[in-house]
Design a protein around this motif. Structure first.
Motif, mmCIF file in Angstrom:
data_model
loop_
_atom_site.group_PDB
_atom_site.id
_atom_site.type_symbol
_atom_site.label_atom_id
_atom_site.label_comp_id
_atom_site.label_asym_id
_atom_site.label_seq_id
_atom_site.Cartn_x
_atom_site.Cartn_y
_atom_site.Cartn_z
ATOM 1 N N ASN A 122 -20.215 -15.499 50.018
ATOM 2 C CA ASN A 122 -20.538 -15.092 51.381
ATOM 3 C C ASN A 122 -20.182 -13.646 51.700
ATOM 4 O OD1 ASN A 122 -21.497 -17.670 52.633
ATOM 5 N ND2 ASN A 122 -19.497 -18.350 51.930
ATOM 6 N N SER A 302 -22.489 -20.300 50.956
ATOM 7 C CA SER A 302 -22.836 -19.519 49.771
ATOM 8 C C SER A 302 -24.258 -19.853 49.330
ATOM 9 C CB SER A 302 -21.867 -19.831 48.630
ATOM 10 O OG SER A 302 -20.561 -19.410 48.950
ATOM 11 N N SER A 307 -29.949 -15.911 53.921
ATOM 12 C CA SER A 307 -29.464 -14.722 53.207
ATOM 13 C C SER A 307 -30.261 -14.484 51.933
ATOM 14 C CB SER A 307 -27.981 -14.880 52.853
ATOM 15 O OG SER A 307 -27.169 -14.899 54.002
#
Length: 420
Positions: A122, A302, A307
């Protein structure tokens, strides 16, 4: 007046004064991150677009902070925003893998041809923590070497060499396991390793350490670290959380040195939280859950699809031609400012799309000088980091780069004049 209107009105007056029921500011010191602090109450961002940010004080700023170098494509890039919204609309995160992880891993490894596998985290801090643990597990050793002035996040190992202020709260045992080496002191590095070659798990290098004033690591220092690591079975970790932007194959590629593990983040997330460890297959197998006795590695978010999807677009857009263009703009801006501030006793350090003005010859810049320069820059419509690290973004062209150079030079001269 509605509750929302009252809240917005209070925030507009002074967000730092917002207090909870027991009288404390809602955020310690009024800040959500200690790294925001510039010596006085900070403006708040209202919106950003491209290479500009508008704040709650009515200023339009050239954004050369770019969220501490992470926004390589500036604010609200339409293709990145579209990818993030599309991913989010299908679900922000799940408890099983998602296909976006594979796409970003493939793109990242295409830029790091000597490395084999990727595991996402992260943040850069988490990536470095995991890399150190992998190195320790694979070697069966505890100690690590770091360069003085390098920045590797906020884990205990990363904070240990930062001096008394940074090491407060870090256990003595952790501090004793970390050997800080002066930047570019090849003999000190060699002596440290050869005094206890079987004790060290890792050598960690930041190739352009901002905490040391954005000084370059010499080629001799890097190649010596690589040779010592290879000879003594030490894992060489190169931290490219910031510097990956400086070359098509990262800054380590520009040096021609291959790490065993490489940590990165920031630019590979498209503006979203991200970190990554890329490494040799035999080392990365330490976190392979199909392998008996492997290291557990988690992180609720994660490799989350938002992202990953945004990061994949960001990496595609930041191709080799854009790397070269942005580096050329940064080199020219740095040269322009340097020529204007040299007589005032200042210099401009950095490489490619990263630059930082500092008093000439300084190893570290005192906080009051950094704060003065930040505010002088802000008053001229230029937003840098509180340490006055400036990073360029792809929406910038020659006109914007020239504006940055002009505003930074004027700010430096104002600080220098006030100090004389």
């Amino acid at each position: 007046m509605s509750t929302n209107m009252q809240t917005n009105s209070a925030l507009a007056e002074d967000p730092h004064l917002r207090r909870g029921p027991r009288g404390y500011p809602l955020l310690p010191g009024g800040y959500g991150r200690s790294t925001y602090y510039t010596g006085a109450p900070s403006p708040y961002a209202v919106r950003g677009q491209g290479c500009r940010v508008w704040d709650d004080r009515g200023r339009e700023l050239i954004d050369a902070n770019n969220n501490f170098t992470s926004l390589i494509h500036g604010n609200a890039h339409p293709e990145i925003a579209e990818a993030a919204v599309k991913a989010l609309s299908s679900g922000a995160s799940w408890g099983i893998p998602n296909l976006h992880e594979w796409e970003l891993a493939d793109l990242l490894l295409s830029r790091l041809p000597d490395l084999d596998q990727v595991r996402f985290a992260n943040s850069g801090t988490e990536a470095v923590m995991s890399a150190v643990r992998i190195a320790r597990a694979s070697t069966g050793r505890d100690r690590v070497i770091v360069t003085k002035g390098g920045y590797h996040g906020t884990s205990d190992v990363a904070l240990a060499p930062g001096g008394p202020a940074n090491a407060r709260g870090v256990p003595r045992g952790v501090i004793d396991d970390v050997t800080p080496v002066p930047l570019n002191d090849v003999e000190f590095l060699r002596r440290s390793v050869e005094a206890a070659p079987g004790a060290y798990a890792a050598i960690i290098l930041d190739l352009l350490p901002n905490r040391a004033g954005l000084l370059h690591i010499s080629e001799e220092f890097v190649t010596t670290a690589r040779d010592l690591a290879t000879r003594h079975g030490i894992v060489l970790i190169i931290d490219e959380v910031i510097s990956l932007r400086l070359g098509a194959h990262g800054l380590s590629g520009e040096y021609g040195v291959s790490p065993d593990l490489l940590t990165t983040g920031k630019t590979i997330g498209g503006g979203f939280a991200v970190g990554a460890i890329a490494g040799l297959g035999e080392l990365m197998s330490e976190v392979d859950p199909t392998r008996p006795g492997s290291l557990p590695h988690g992180g609720t978010f994660s490799g989350n699809p938002v992202s990953m999807a945004a990061g994949a677009v960001a990496l595609r857009l930041y191709d080799e031609s854009e790397v070269k263009r942005l580096n050329a703009l940064g080199d020219a801006a740095r040269e322009s400012v340097a020529g204007r501030v040299a007589d005032a006793g200042w210099e401009v350090r950095g490489r490619g799309s990263l630059l930082r003005a500092v008093p000439a010859g300084s190893a570290q810049v005192d906080a009051s000088t950094q704060h003065r320069l930040w505010w002088e820059s802000y008053n001229r419509g230029l937003l840098g980091s509180p340490a006055n690290l400036l990073s360029l973004s792809t929406p910038m062209d020659q006109v914007v780069a020239d504006e940055i150079a002009d505003r930074l030079a004027d700010a430096v001269l104002a600080v220098a004049d006030a100090q004389n």
